[in-house]
Design an enzyme around this catalytic site. Structure first.
Site, PDB file in Angstrom:
ATOM      1  N   LYS A  14       4.032  -5.008  -5.839  1.00  0.00           N
ATOM      2  CA  LYS A  14       4.166  -4.261  -4.853  1.00  0.00           C
ATOM      3  C   LYS A  14       3.747  -6.101  -3.984  1.00  0.00           C
ATOM      4  O   LYS A  14       4.508  -6.767  -2.589  1.00  0.00           O
ATOM      5  CB  LYS A  14       3.153  -3.466  -3.870  1.00  0.00           C
ATOM      6  CG  LYS A  14       4.603  -2.043  -4.360  1.00  0.00           C
ATOM      7  CD  LYS A  14       4.043  -0.721  -3.022  1.00  0.00           C
ATOM      8  CE  LYS A  14       2.810  -0.216  -3.647  1.00  0.00           C
ATOM      9  NZ  LYS A  14       2.611  -0.195  -5.277  1.00  0.00           N
ATOM     10  N   ARG A  89       2.970   7.155   2.239  1.00  0.00           N
ATOM     11  CA  ARG A  89       2.877   7.303   0.383  1.00  0.00           C
ATOM     12  C   ARG A  89       2.677   8.664   0.423  1.00  0.00           C
ATOM     13  O   ARG A  89       2.764   9.588  -0.834  1.00  0.00           O
ATOM     14  CB  ARG A  89       1.106   7.090  -0.080  1.00  0.00           C
ATOM     15  CG  ARG A  89       1.698   6.233  -0.928  1.00  0.00           C
ATOM     16  CD  ARG A  89      -0.037   5.187  -1.362  1.00  0.00           C
ATOM     17  NE  ARG A  89       0.044   4.796  -2.485  1.00  0.00           N
ATOM     18  CZ  ARG A  89      -1.022   3.555  -2.530  1.00  0.00           C
ATOM     19  NH1 ARG A  89      -0.651   2.658  -1.325  1.00  0.00           N
ATOM     20  NH2 ARG A  89      -1.144   3.697  -2.859  1.00  0.00           N
ATOM     21  N   ARG A 128      -5.540  -6.347 -14.458  1.00  0.00           N
ATOM     22  CA  ARG A 128      -6.331  -6.232 -13.448  1.00  0.00           C
ATOM     23  C   ARG A 128      -7.446  -6.177 -12.548  1.00  0.00           C
ATOM     24  O   ARG A 128      -8.516  -6.896 -12.223  1.00  0.00           O
ATOM     25  CB  ARG A 128      -4.776  -6.131 -12.286  1.00  0.00           C
ATOM     26  CG  ARG A 128      -5.866  -6.225 -11.270  1.00  0.00           C
ATOM     27  CD  ARG A 128      -3.863  -6.068  -9.462  1.00  0.00           C
ATOM     28  NE  ARG A 128      -4.579  -4.529  -9.089  1.00  0.00           N
ATOM     29  CZ  ARG A 128      -4.014  -4.288  -8.421  1.00  0.00           C
ATOM     30  NH1 ARG A 128      -2.891  -4.659  -8.224  1.00  0.00           N
ATOM     31  NH2 ARG A 128      -3.831  -2.781  -8.087  1.00  0.00           N
ATOM     32  N   ARG A 134     -12.463  -4.370  -8.377  1.00  0.00           N
ATOM     33  CA  ARG A 134     -11.588  -2.958  -7.628  1.00  0.00           C
ATOM     34  C   ARG A 134     -11.895  -1.856  -8.660  1.00  0.00           C
ATOM     35  O   ARG A 134     -11.243  -1.475  -9.618  1.00  0.00           O
ATOM     36  CB  ARG A 134     -10.000  -2.855  -7.546  1.00  0.00           C
ATOM     37  CG  ARG A 134      -9.882  -3.462  -6.326  1.00  0.00           C
ATOM     38  CD  ARG A 134      -8.129  -3.451  -6.113  1.00  0.00           C
ATOM     39  NE  ARG A 134      -7.787  -2.405  -5.769  1.00  0.00           N
ATOM     40  CZ  ARG A 134      -6.425  -2.115  -5.991  1.00  0.00           C
ATOM     41  NH1 ARG A 134      -5.592  -2.993  -5.215  1.00  0.00           N
ATOM     42  NH2 ARG A 134      -6.285  -0.652  -5.475  1.00  0.00           N
ATOM     43  N   ARG A 146      -4.692   7.862  -9.835  1.00  0.00           N
ATOM     44  CA  ARG A 146      -3.641   7.594  -9.373  1.00  0.00           C
ATOM     45  C   ARG A 146      -1.889   7.972  -9.157  1.00  0.00           C
ATOM     46  O   ARG A 146      -1.529   7.662  -8.270  1.00  0.00           O
ATOM     47  CB  ARG A 146      -4.006   5.593  -8.881  1.00  0.00           C
ATOM     48  CG  ARG A 146      -5.131   6.043  -8.173  1.00  0.00           C
ATOM     49  CD  ARG A 146      -6.026   4.574  -8.359  1.00  0.00           C
ATOM     50  NE  ARG A 146      -4.456   3.320  -8.088  1.00  0.00           N
ATOM     51  CZ  ARG A 146      -4.938   2.001  -7.957  1.00  0.00           C
ATOM     52  NH1 ARG A 146      -6.218   1.759  -9.743  1.00  0.00           N
ATOM     53  NH2 ARG A 146      -4.714   0.995  -8.205  1.00  0.00           N
TER      54      ARG A 146
HETATM   55  P1  AMP Z   1      -3.662   0.738  -2.776  1.00  0.00           P
HETATM   56  O1  AMP Z   1      -3.794  -0.325  -2.693  1.00  0.00           O
HETATM   57  O2  AMP Z   1      -1.854   0.238  -2.262  1.00  0.00           O
HETATM   58  O3  AMP Z   1      -2.986   0.905  -4.935  1.00  0.00           O
HETATM   59  O4  AMP Z   1      -4.398   0.980  -3.099  1.00  0.00           O
HETATM   60  C1  AMP Z   1      -5.481   1.066  -3.170  1.00  0.00           C
HETATM   61  C2  AMP Z   1      -6.285   2.849  -2.717  1.00  0.00           C
HETATM   62  O5  AMP Z   1      -6.162   2.982  -0.808  1.00  0.00           O
HETATM   63  C3  AMP Z   1      -5.222   3.862  -2.615  1.00  0.00           C
HETATM   64  O6  AMP Z   1      -5.154   4.803  -4.125  1.00  0.00           O
HETATM   65  C4  AMP Z   1      -6.129   5.149  -1.672  1.00  0.00           C
HETATM   66  O7  AMP Z   1      -7.124   5.695  -2.041  1.00  0.00           O
HETATM   67  C5  AMP Z   1      -6.109   4.393  -0.503  1.00  0.00           C
HETATM   68  N1  AMP Z   1      -4.829   3.868   0.275  1.00  0.00           N
HETATM   69  C6  AMP Z   1      -3.722   3.239   0.636  1.00  0.00           C
HETATM   70  N2  AMP Z   1      -2.599   4.020   1.005  1.00  0.00           N
HETATM   71  C7  AMP Z   1      -2.382   4.914   1.359  1.00  0.00           C
HETATM   72  C8  AMP Z   1      -1.578   5.229   2.251  1.00  0.00           C
HETATM   73  N3  AMP Z   1      -0.656   5.774   2.531  1.00  0.00           N
HETATM   74  N4  AMP Z   1      -2.222   7.038   2.217  1.00  0.00           N
HETATM   75  C9  AMP Z   1      -3.339   7.334   1.540  1.00  0.00           C
HETATM   76  N5  AMP Z   1      -4.209   6.661   1.331  1.00  0.00           N
HETATM   77  C10 AMP Z   1      -3.975   4.902   0.578  1.00  0.00           C
END
Ligand code: AMP
Length: 190
Positions: A14, A89, A128, A134, A146
C-alpha cells in the site's frame, strides 16, 4: 473530489503504491501507520498511548485512531482528494469515516484492495524488518498477530464496501510498475 481507500494486508504494498499514485492523481496521502510512527518517534502523548499496541502488532484503539485521522484530514481540506492508506481497518472506523466525510459533503469514492497470499507477505515483511527498523516487522509472531488482527477486524470491510459497490480487488503480485498500472486502470474509470 475523489477519495480512495487503499486496502490490503500488512506488506501488500500500500505504502509503495501510494507514493506513485499520490503524484499521478494529485491526492493527499494519509498513512495512519506513518502518522503513528511520527508520534512514536517524537514521543507525543498519542505516541505514548499508541506504542504498546503497535509494538505488539495490535491495532490501536478506534477512538484514538479516528480522532487522529480526522485531525489529519482537517489539515488538508483544500485538497483534490485523499488517498487513505491503512485506514479504515475496522467497521467502526469505516462508519466514522463515512459520517465524517459526509459532514463535508464528501464520500469514499472507491476502496481498492491489493491482494496477495499471506505466506508471500510474511516473508516480505521479515525482509523489510531487516532494514526498516520497525519492531513490528522483525518478529514472526508479531507479524502473524497483525494478520490475526486483519482477519478478525479488517477483513469484514470487504463486505462493507462491496455492499456499496465500492470494492475493487487488484492482483498485488507483480512488479511495482505493473501494479501501479492495474491500480490506475481502476482509478481512471472512477
Ligand atoms: P501500518 O504501517 O499501516 O502497517 O501500521 C502499523 C501499525 O500502526 C499497525 O499495526 C497498528 O498498530 C497501527 N495502525 C495503523 N493504522 C491503524 C488503524 N487504521 N487502526 C488501528 N491501528 C492502526
Amino acid at each position: 473530489m475523489i477519495n480512495i481507500v487503499l486496502f490490503g494486508k500488512p506488506g501488500a504494498g500500500k505504502g509503495t503504491q501510494a507514493e506513485f499514485l499520490k503524484g499521478k492523481y494529485n491526492l493527499t496521502h494519509i498513512s495512519t501507520g506513518d502518522v503513528f510512527r511520527y508520534h512514536l518517534k517524537n514521543n507525543t502523548e498519542l505516541g505514548k498511548l499508541a506504542r504498546i499496541f503497535m509494538d505488539a502488532g495490535d491495532l490501536v484503539p478506534d477512538e484514538l485512531t479516528i480522532k487522529m485521522l480526522q485531525d489529519e484530514v482537517e489539515r488538508h481540506t483544500d485538497t483534490k482528494g485523499f488517498l487513505f492508506d491503512g485506514f479504515p481497518r475496522t467497521i467502526a472506523q469505516a462508519q466514522a469515516l463515512d459520517v465524517f466525510l459526509a459532514t463535508k459533503s464528501w464520500e469514499v469514492t472507491a476502496t481498492i484492495a491489493l491482494e496477495a497470499n499471506d505466506e508471500v507477505l510474511i516473508q516480505r515483511l521479515l525482509e523489510r524488518g531487516k532494514t526498516s527498523g520497525r519492531i513490528d516487522d522483525q518478529d514472526e509472531e508479531k507479524i502473524r498477530n497483525r494478520y490475526v488482527e486483519y482477519n478478525e477486524k479488517t477483513a469484514p470491510l470487504i463486505e462493507y464496501y462491496s455492499k456499496q459497490n465500492k470494492f475493487y480487488p487488484v492482483n498485488g503480485i507483480g512488479s511495482i510498475a505493473e501494479i501501479t498500472e492495474r491500480l490506475s486502470t481502476v482509478i481512471d474509470k472512477l
